[in-house]
Design an enzyme around this catalytic site. Structure first.
Site, PDB file in Angstrom:
ATOM      1  N   GLY A  71       0.815  -1.195   0.000  1.00 55.15           N
ATOM      2  CA  GLY A  71       0.000   0.000   0.000  1.00 55.15           C
ATOM      3  C   GLY A  71       0.857   1.256   0.000  1.00 55.15           C
ATOM      4  N   ALA A  77      10.236   1.357   7.116  1.00 50.24           N
ATOM      5  CA  ALA A  77      11.588   1.838   6.803  1.00 50.24           C
ATOM      6  C   ALA A  77      11.894   3.026   7.704  1.00 50.24           C
ATOM      7  CB  ALA A  77      11.686   2.250   5.336  1.00 50.24           C
ATOM      8  N   CYS A  94       5.453   9.706  -0.224  1.00 49.24           N
ATOM      9  CA  CYS A  94       4.134   9.291   0.265  1.00 49.24           C
ATOM     10  C   CYS A  94       3.043  10.278  -0.136  1.00 49.24           C
ATOM     11  CB  CYS A  94       4.157   9.087   1.777  1.00 49.24           C
ATOM     12  SG  CYS A  94       5.371   7.869   2.313  1.00 49.24           S
ATOM     13  N   TYR A 142       4.822   6.792  -3.410  1.00 52.14           N
ATOM     14  CA  TYR A 142       6.269   6.665  -3.651  1.00 52.14           C
ATOM     15  C   TYR A 142       7.063   6.834  -2.358  1.00 52.14           C
ATOM     16  CZ  TYR A 142       5.830   6.907  -8.744  1.00 52.14           C
ATOM     17  OH  TYR A 142       5.535   6.642 -10.051  1.00 52.14           O
ATOM     18  N   THR A 143       8.120   6.047  -2.229  1.00 54.78           N
ATOM     19  CA  THR A 143       9.076   6.276  -1.170  1.00 54.78           C
ATOM     20  C   THR A 143      10.470   5.929  -1.677  1.00 54.78           C
ATOM     21  OG1 THR A 143       9.515   6.012   1.189  1.00 54.78           O
ATOM     22  CG2 THR A 143       9.032   4.004  -0.060  1.00 54.78           C
TER      23      THR A 143
END
Length: 227
Positions: A80, A166, A182, A83-84
């Site tokens: 889910g 993370a 995010c 972007y990270t």
């Protein structure tokens, strides 16, 4: 993949990779382990690792959030979120737990991941907080600003979780400029190092192991927090 297995008294196996692990092989390894856990052929697993510099795009990541497509490799993933960034200096914890046994509540699992990070940060003198509508853990700063120090992204297959969280220990924060992390443009990102918490990855790992049982073996945690 260059790892050591850390044994303990818990039924959960702990694995710590000693060299960065490429993203797709890590996903393949998680999916195989999830199937084995579901079949009763392997114990639950917490896998601590780092990735080479890269971006991941979750299931709700819009193309507009990728500001610099040529900066780093981009991996589409089934977790889910949006972007990270992942890279050296960031402690990733892939958490493979059997919710059919622990309680089939994905929201509670995410709450526990948040609480795990918060308690870990406390050991380093940092106050991490939740924010409604913004998954992850945030650190309040002077002037009313706040910065994200940890991201969370979860997938569940037949009630076995994978992916996880993370935590920024001492990554290259400039790489976050290539994305809208995010999907939140109005707040920045930070790390333990940027906040003045001098530590090593080994110390972070030791702390994560120490706080894990406090959170994931506490049956009443979610109920006591109002979830």
């Amino acid at each position: 993949m260059g790892f050591e297995i850390v044994t303990g008294t818990s039924a959960v196996e702990w694995r710590i990779s000693t060299i960065p692990v490429d993203y797709q092989p890590a996903v393949d390894e998680m999916e195989a382990r999830v199937a084995a856990i579901r079949a009763g052929a392997a114990p639950e697993l917490v896998w601590l690792l780092e990735h080479p510099p890269l971006y991941t795009a979750g299931t709700s990541a819009p193309d507009a959030d990728l500001l610099d497509p040529r900066r780093l490799p981009v991996h589409r993933t089934g977790r889910g979120g949006r972007y990270t960034y992942h890279g050296p200096g960031q402690r990733i914890a892939y958490v493979m737990l059997d919710l059919a046994r622990r309680g089939p509540d994905v929201r509670c699992h995410v709450h526990r991941l948040e609480e795990w990070i918060i308690r870990t940060l406390t050991r380093f003198g940092i106050k991490g907080e939740r924010r409604n509508g913004r998954v992850g853990i945030w650190v309040p700063r002077r002037g009313g600003d706040e910065q994200k120090i940890a991201a969370i992204g979860v997938r569940v297959r037949r009630w076995v979780t994978y992916h996880g969280m993370a935590l920024n220990v001492d990554p290259e924060l400039d790489h976050y400029r290539g994305i809208i992390p995010c999907g939140i443009a109005e707040h920045g990102v930070t790390s333990l190092a940027a906040l003045g918490a001098a530590t090593t990855m080994e110390e972070v790992d030791t702390t994560l192991r120490a706080t894990f049982a406090e959170v994931f073996e506490a049956e009443s945690l979610c109920a006591s927090e109002g979830d």
